[in-house]
Design an enzyme around this catalytic site. Sequence first.
Site, mmCIF file in Angstrom:
data_model
loop_
_atom_site.group_PDB
_atom_site.id
_atom_site.type_symbol
_atom_site.label_atom_id
_atom_site.label_comp_id
_atom_site.label_asym_id
_atom_site.label_seq_id
_atom_site.Cartn_x
_atom_site.Cartn_y
_atom_site.Cartn_z
ATOM 1 N N THR A 91 0.845 -1.098 0.027
ATOM 2 C CA THR A 91 0.013 0.087 0.134
ATOM 3 C C THR A 91 0.955 1.192 0.022
ATOM 4 O OG1 THR A 91 -0.129 -0.120 2.386
ATOM 5 C CG2 THR A 91 -1.909 -1.032 1.109
ATOM 6 N N LEU A 153 4.493 -6.080 13.001
ATOM 7 C CA LEU A 153 5.856 -6.850 12.977
ATOM 8 C C LEU A 153 6.938 -6.012 12.904
ATOM 9 C CD1 LEU A 153 4.642 -9.828 10.565
ATOM 10 C CD2 LEU A 153 4.572 -9.852 13.044
ATOM 11 N N ARG A 154 8.128 -6.390 13.621
ATOM 12 C CA ARG A 154 9.213 -5.448 13.337
ATOM 13 C C ARG A 154 10.198 -6.037 12.521
ATOM 14 N NH1 ARG A 154 10.662 -4.766 19.683
ATOM 15 N NH2 ARG A 154 9.870 -7.074 19.353
ATOM 16 N N LYS A 251 15.986 5.346 22.406
ATOM 17 C CA LYS A 251 17.355 5.369 21.760
ATOM 18 C C LYS A 251 17.549 6.411 20.925
ATOM 19 C CE LYS A 251 17.913 0.396 22.920
ATOM 20 N NZ LYS A 251 18.432 -0.919 22.307
ATOM 21 N N PRO A 252 18.472 7.532 21.241
ATOM 22 C CA PRO A 252 18.626 8.592 20.244
ATOM 23 C C PRO A 252 19.327 7.926 18.883
ATOM 24 C CG PRO A 252 20.078 8.672 21.904
ATOM 25 C CD PRO A 252 19.138 7.728 22.459
ATOM 26 N N CYS A 260 7.440 1.489 7.692
ATOM 27 C CA CYS A 260 6.315 1.721 8.141
ATOM 28 C C CYS A 260 6.230 3.081 8.803
ATOM 29 C CB CYS A 260 6.058 0.514 9.315
ATOM 30 S SG CYS A 260 5.789 -1.122 8.733
#
Length: 439
Positions: A91, A153-154, A251-252, A260
């Site tokens: 998409t 999902l990562r 976390k920088p 995503c």
Amino acid sequence: MPETEIRLGVVGTGYVGLTTGACFAHMGHRVVCGDIDQRKVDLLNDGHIPIVEDGLEQIVNDARGVGRLEFVLGSQAAATDADIVFLCVPTPQGDDGSADLSYIQQAAREIAPILKPGAVVVNKSTVPVGSTVAVERELQRDDVFVVSNPEFLREGTAVRDFLQPDRVVIGSADRGAAEKVAELYDSIDTPIIITDPASAETIKYAANGFLAMKISFVNAVAAMCEAVGADVAAVVDGIGSDTRIGGQFLKPGPGWGGSCFPKDSRALVKIAEEHGYNFSMMKGVIDVNTEQRGRMIDKVAKAVGRHHSNLSGVTVGAMGLTFKAGTDDLRESPAMAIIADLRRAGARVRAFDPTTCGELSPHQESTLDGIELTKELIDVADGADVICVFTEWPEFAKVDLDQVAARAGAGTTVVDMRNLFDPFAVKSAGLGYDGVGRN
């Protein structure tokens, strides 16, 4: 094994489709995955996984070995005789931030004639609010149900995220159809949230928007730390220990990216806009992310004593290219965006990434055109005026800093955009150091 075999069809074998199909097969369901790319189908049927994703190759080939997973050409072949069909097609985003639904609409039209009565069609792709109705319109089948079941999902941990999710969200106007999809997850101990389609679709965007906000927030805090002389590591420890906040996504770094967050954050703004709400907070999150990349470029320019618009003759050693460790995905990678700006300013870039050592795909070749790729990490240091850590691959932290200094030359600065190295260790090797939110 489930008591009654449920036959699943999966349309699309990208990150989401391949993980979805493989994990459901691993859970005991019979799954047929369809794709329009014959070469990709052949590779998958030969046991070759086209993406880098921890654990995916094993469960794909295990499921194929016991006959629970197969790959076919086309959406109709995947949907034939299926009880439930998952739409996992792209998409892509338009210039205005809106999602292009043409692929999902096309897939719905293709499978409509061959769906058996009572089948459930599931939107697994990230789709804007109202897409369930849009798919129903394309199907034109009163005897078929459409359900939203967004993925969370990562990349890099997709298999674990699917099999050990924080929750499963299902949206449907028909309770029976929602429960039919919920049954697929019976073997997983996790909360099942059943709601209406619009809420399910909004949950997906809101979740990614909130996570993007956390990253932008900590990057803004890191910039403030540099200004006031604070240490962002101590600040993050302090605020992350508050259970109301938590330490995840604090976390920088060089900014968020991937397939995503950039797409979903802009879509969230667009969806709100289309319904009369000015989502100014989300706009600010996006602006901070853009600014963060600019700050990283300024660090590189400062390291070589130049203005960021004039880096002619400067050699940059780049550690990492993907948008994060554990994946080969270059889409919306902060590294690629920053490198593009450095090259436009005249810099030469020599880079290493664990996923670009072998044969490159056509997409990788076109994306990486003009960047000199090395086979070993240490090689990026050769003659480098500045060395940038773009991606937090764990193996990078083990590099011999004395060798880096010997290859790069005394005084070369490491711009550590992931705070991967110990500043003292870098300086002890004779290199300069500039992290994110560190002084």
